[in-house]
Design a protein around this motif. Structure first.
Motif, mmCIF file in Angstrom:
data_model
loop_
_atom_site.group_PDB
_atom_site.id
_atom_site.type_symbol
_atom_site.label_atom_id
_atom_site.label_comp_id
_atom_site.label_asym_id
_atom_site.label_seq_id
_atom_site.Cartn_x
_atom_site.Cartn_y
_atom_site.Cartn_z
ATOM 1 N N THR A 50 0.841 -1.194 0.000
ATOM 2 C CA THR A 50 0.000 0.000 0.000
ATOM 3 C C THR A 50 0.874 1.241 0.000
ATOM 4 O O THR A 50 1.764 1.387 0.834
ATOM 5 N N ARG A 51 0.626 2.106 -0.945
ATOM 6 C CA ARG A 51 1.380 3.354 -1.012
ATOM 7 C C ARG A 51 0.387 4.519 -1.064
ATOM 8 O O ARG A 51 -0.754 4.336 -1.469
ATOM 9 N N VAL A 52 0.846 5.680 -0.647
ATOM 10 C CA VAL A 52 -0.022 6.858 -0.619
ATOM 11 C C VAL A 52 0.344 7.777 -1.778
ATOM 12 O O VAL A 52 1.499 8.127 -1.969
ATOM 13 N N PHE A 53 -0.633 8.091 -2.563
ATOM 14 C CA PHE A 53 -0.439 9.004 -3.681
ATOM 15 C C PHE A 53 -1.248 10.279 -3.414
ATOM 16 O O PHE A 53 -2.241 10.252 -2.691
ATOM 17 N N ARG A 54 -0.834 11.369 -4.029
ATOM 18 C CA ARG A 54 -1.586 12.636 -3.912
ATOM 19 C C ARG A 54 -2.477 12.784 -5.129
ATOM 20 O O ARG A 54 -2.027 12.729 -6.257
ATOM 21 N N LYS A 55 -3.744 12.971 -4.883
ATOM 22 C CA LYS A 55 -4.717 13.112 -5.954
ATOM 23 C C LYS A 55 -5.095 14.586 -6.106
ATOM 24 O O LYS A 55 -5.473 15.231 -5.149
ATOM 25 N N GLU A 56 -4.960 15.084 -7.337
ATOM 26 C CA GLU A 56 -5.298 16.483 -7.596
ATOM 27 C C GLU A 56 -6.816 16.628 -7.652
ATOM 28 O O GLU A 56 -7.481 15.931 -8.407
ATOM 29 N N GLU A 57 -7.356 17.489 -6.808
ATOM 30 C CA GLU A 57 -8.786 17.721 -6.842
ATOM 31 C C GLU A 57 -9.102 18.884 -7.763
ATOM 32 O O GLU A 57 -8.227 19.651 -8.157
ATOM 33 N N LYS A 58 -10.374 19.006 -8.114
ATOM 34 C CA LYS A 58 -10.803 20.095 -8.983
ATOM 35 C C LYS A 58 -10.538 21.433 -8.312
ATOM 36 O O LYS A 58 -10.718 21.584 -7.118
ATOM 37 N N ALA A 59 -10.127 22.410 -9.131
ATOM 38 C CA ALA A 59 -9.906 23.746 -8.589
ATOM 39 C C ALA A 59 -11.236 24.338 -8.165
ATOM 40 O O ALA A 59 -12.250 24.155 -8.824
ATOM 41 N N GLU A 60 -11.198 25.016 -7.060
ATOM 42 C CA GLU A 60 -12.421 25.642 -6.542
ATOM 43 C C GLU A 60 -12.407 27.112 -6.935
ATOM 44 O O GLU A 60 -11.441 27.822 -6.692
ATOM 45 N N THR A 61 -13.476 27.566 -7.567
ATOM 46 C CA THR A 61 -13.571 28.965 -7.959
ATOM 47 C C THR A 61 -14.327 29.724 -6.897
ATOM 48 O O THR A 61 -15.389 29.325 -6.479
ATOM 49 N N ARG A 62 -13.763 30.823 -6.451
ATOM 50 C CA ARG A 62 -14.455 31.657 -5.479
ATOM 51 C C ARG A 62 -14.477 33.082 -5.996
ATOM 52 O O ARG A 62 -13.617 33.489 -6.758
ATOM 53 N N HIS A 63 -15.457 33.839 -5.554
ATOM 54 C CA HIS A 63 -15.595 35.203 -6.043
ATOM 55 C C HIS A 63 -14.633 36.097 -5.281
ATOM 56 O O HIS A 63 -14.657 36.197 -4.076
ATOM 57 N N ALA A 64 -13.755 36.711 -6.019
ATOM 58 C CA ALA A 64 -12.846 37.686 -5.436
ATOM 59 C C ALA A 64 -12.494 38.664 -6.535
ATOM 60 O O ALA A 64 -13.160 38.730 -7.559
ATOM 61 N N VAL A 65 -11.451 39.441 -6.348
ATOM 62 C CA VAL A 65 -11.054 40.390 -7.370
ATOM 63 C C VAL A 65 -9.601 40.181 -7.711
ATOM 64 O O VAL A 65 -8.800 39.720 -6.901
ATOM 65 N N SER A 66 -9.260 40.472 -8.953
ATOM 66 C CA SER A 66 -7.886 40.343 -9.394
ATOM 67 C C SER A 66 -7.035 41.383 -8.684
ATOM 68 O O SER A 66 -7.393 42.539 -8.581
ATOM 69 N N THR A 67 -5.876 40.964 -8.183
ATOM 70 C CA THR A 67 -5.003 41.904 -7.488
ATOM 71 C C THR A 67 -3.874 42.395 -8.384
ATOM 72 O O THR A 67 -3.055 43.187 -7.957
ATOM 73 N N GLU A 68 -3.826 41.934 -9.641
ATOM 74 C CA GLU A 68 -2.775 42.342 -10.551
ATOM 75 C C GLU A 68 -2.996 43.789 -10.973
ATOM 76 O O GLU A 68 -4.043 44.169 -11.472
ATOM 77 N N ASP A 69 -1.956 44.622 -10.782
ATOM 78 C CA ASP A 69 -2.041 46.035 -11.148
ATOM 79 C C ASP A 69 -3.275 46.688 -10.550
ATOM 80 O O ASP A 69 -3.985 47.460 -11.204
ATOM 81 N N ASP A 70 -3.534 46.411 -9.259
ATOM 82 C CA ASP A 70 -4.743 46.929 -8.617
ATOM 83 C C ASP A 70 -4.862 48.442 -8.707
ATOM 84 O O ASP A 70 -5.908 48.979 -9.043
ATOM 85 N N GLU A 71 -3.756 49.129 -8.380
ATOM 86 C CA GLU A 71 -3.820 50.586 -8.287
ATOM 87 C C GLU A 71 -4.148 51.203 -9.644
ATOM 88 O O GLU A 71 -5.011 52.071 -9.764
ATOM 89 N N THR A 72 -3.468 50.723 -10.697
ATOM 90 C CA THR A 72 -3.699 51.269 -12.033
ATOM 91 C C THR A 72 -5.096 50.941 -12.532
ATOM 92 O O THR A 72 -5.811 51.800 -13.049
ATOM 93 N N SER A 73 -5.517 49.682 -12.376
ATOM 94 C CA SER A 73 -6.825 49.281 -12.880
ATOM 95 C C SER A 73 -7.949 49.993 -12.144
ATOM 96 O O SER A 73 -8.955 50.368 -12.745
ATOM 97 N N ALA A 74 -7.800 50.197 -10.837
ATOM 98 C CA ALA A 74 -8.827 50.901 -10.069
ATOM 99 C C ALA A 74 -8.935 52.351 -10.518
ATOM 100 O O ALA A 74 -10.034 52.895 -10.656
ATOM 101 N N GLU A 75 -7.788 52.989 -10.764
ATOM 102 C CA GLU A 75 -7.806 54.381 -11.214
ATOM 103 C C GLU A 75 -8.450 54.487 -12.597
ATOM 104 O O GLU A 75 -9.280 55.366 -12.839
ATOM 105 N N ASP A 76 -8.083 53.584 -13.498
ATOM 106 C CA ASP A 76 -8.670 53.591 -14.840
ATOM 107 C C ASP A 76 -10.173 53.340 -14.782
ATOM 108 O O ASP A 76 -10.951 53.971 -15.513
ATOM 109 N N LEU A 77 -10.582 52.414 -13.932
ATOM 110 C CA LEU A 77 -11.998 52.085 -13.822
ATOM 111 C C LEU A 77 -12.789 53.261 -13.268
ATOM 112 O O LEU A 77 -13.897 53.550 -13.712
ATOM 113 N N GLY A 78 -12.226 53.958 -12.296
ATOM 114 C CA GLY A 78 -12.880 55.141 -11.752
ATOM 115 C C GLY A 78 -13.089 56.198 -12.827
ATOM 116 O O GLY A 78 -14.160 56.819 -12.913
#
Length: 281
Positions: A50-78
């Motif tokens: 018996t050996r133990v393997f790691r099984k990849e589970e499905k990625a879970e999507t949750r509602h959040a916001v992208s943090t990439e270039d937050d300052e620039t994107s927020a200013e442009d969006l405003g």
């Protein structure tokens, strides 16, 4: 070229801009993928061990916001929201641009014309007034198809117009003495505020029956900008808000159980939306 807002319409313009910003911010806050940890699964190999393997589970999507270039994107969006609001608001009828609680209360014609839900004839008239450059800009951000059909315009703009009318004609709240100078979540102090029932009114009968809260807490409110107000209602259902998110501190902290995922989502939202500001006028 954008229109100049008349001084006597400035307050209502700010209300309209806030109502208009809510669906834009909601649509442009990006879901991000958070993969679950790999699950350890025991399996037997060919040699019988018996050996133990790691099984990849499905990625879970949750509602959040992208943090990439937050300052620039927020200013442009405003700037984008400010530009479109300055295009659309002056195109509305003068009596709608100057609507107020006292005017609405004392004028039967205004009540017939702008009672919500809007009559089909009123809605059609208002939607036909929206300038084509504004529709083109919304299409360029994929907020509307190109060209939009009447149903697309109805789904996007009717809630904005209804929210604006409801806010402009609302009587002063009995909780006005508790009003803060800034949104209690994102801390923006240059934007109109709305009051959020920390224990939603639809749950009051159940709250009393189950004894979840003392009677004097039922009408407690938090002062939130419209975008944060809508975000809180997307975060949890009314009953969950009543039981576990009945203070600003609990909302920020992920609820009474300290849910780390919800806390991260709230923190990401506050960081992002707090950077969305309009140009000074």
């Amino acid at each position: 070229m954008t229109e100049t807002i008349a001084p006597d319409e400035q307050h209502n313009f700010e209300t309209f801009r806030d109502c208009f910003s809510e669906p834009v911010l909601k649509a442009l806050s990006k879901p991000i993928d958070k993969p679950k940890k790999k699950k350890r699964v025991p399996r037997k190999s060919k040699d019988g061990k018996t050996r133990v393997f790691r099984k990849e589970e499905k990625a879970e999507t949750r509602h959040a916001v992208s943090t990439e270039d937050d300052e620039t994107s927020a200013e442009d969006l405003g700037e984008f929201i400010d530009y479109l609001s300055t295009l659309i608001f002056p195109s509305l009828p003068p009596d709608l641009r100057t609507l107020s609680y006292s005017k609405y209360r004392d004028n039967a014609n205004l009540q017939n014309r702008y009672s919500t839900p809007l009559a089909t004839s009123t809605e059609t008239h208002l939607l036909n007034l929206i300038p084509p450059p504004a529709l083109d800009s919304l299409s360029s951000y994929a907020l509307l198809p190109s060209p939009p059909d009447p149903l697309d315009l109805h789904h996007f703009f009717t809630p904005v117009l209804s929210s604006y009318i409801a806010t402009a004609t609302a009587p002063p709240p009995i909780w006005s003495s508790t009003r803060t100078s800034a949104c209690e979540l994102c801390a923006r102090d240059w934007i109109p505020l709305t009051y959020h029932h920390l224990i939603p009114k639809s749950t009051h009968d159940r709250v009393r029956k189950r004894g979840w809260h003392a009677e004097e807490r039922l009408n407690s409110v938090a002062w939130l900008c419209r975008a944060c107000h809508s975000f809180v209602h997307r975060l949890a259902g009314n009953e969950e808000l009543a039981r576990g998110f009945y203070s600003v501190e609990l909302i920020v902290g992920g609820g009474i159980d300290g849910d780390s995922e919800k806390r991260e989502v709230v923190e990401a939202w506050i960081r992002w939306v707090g950077g969305v500001r309009w140009k000074s006028r």
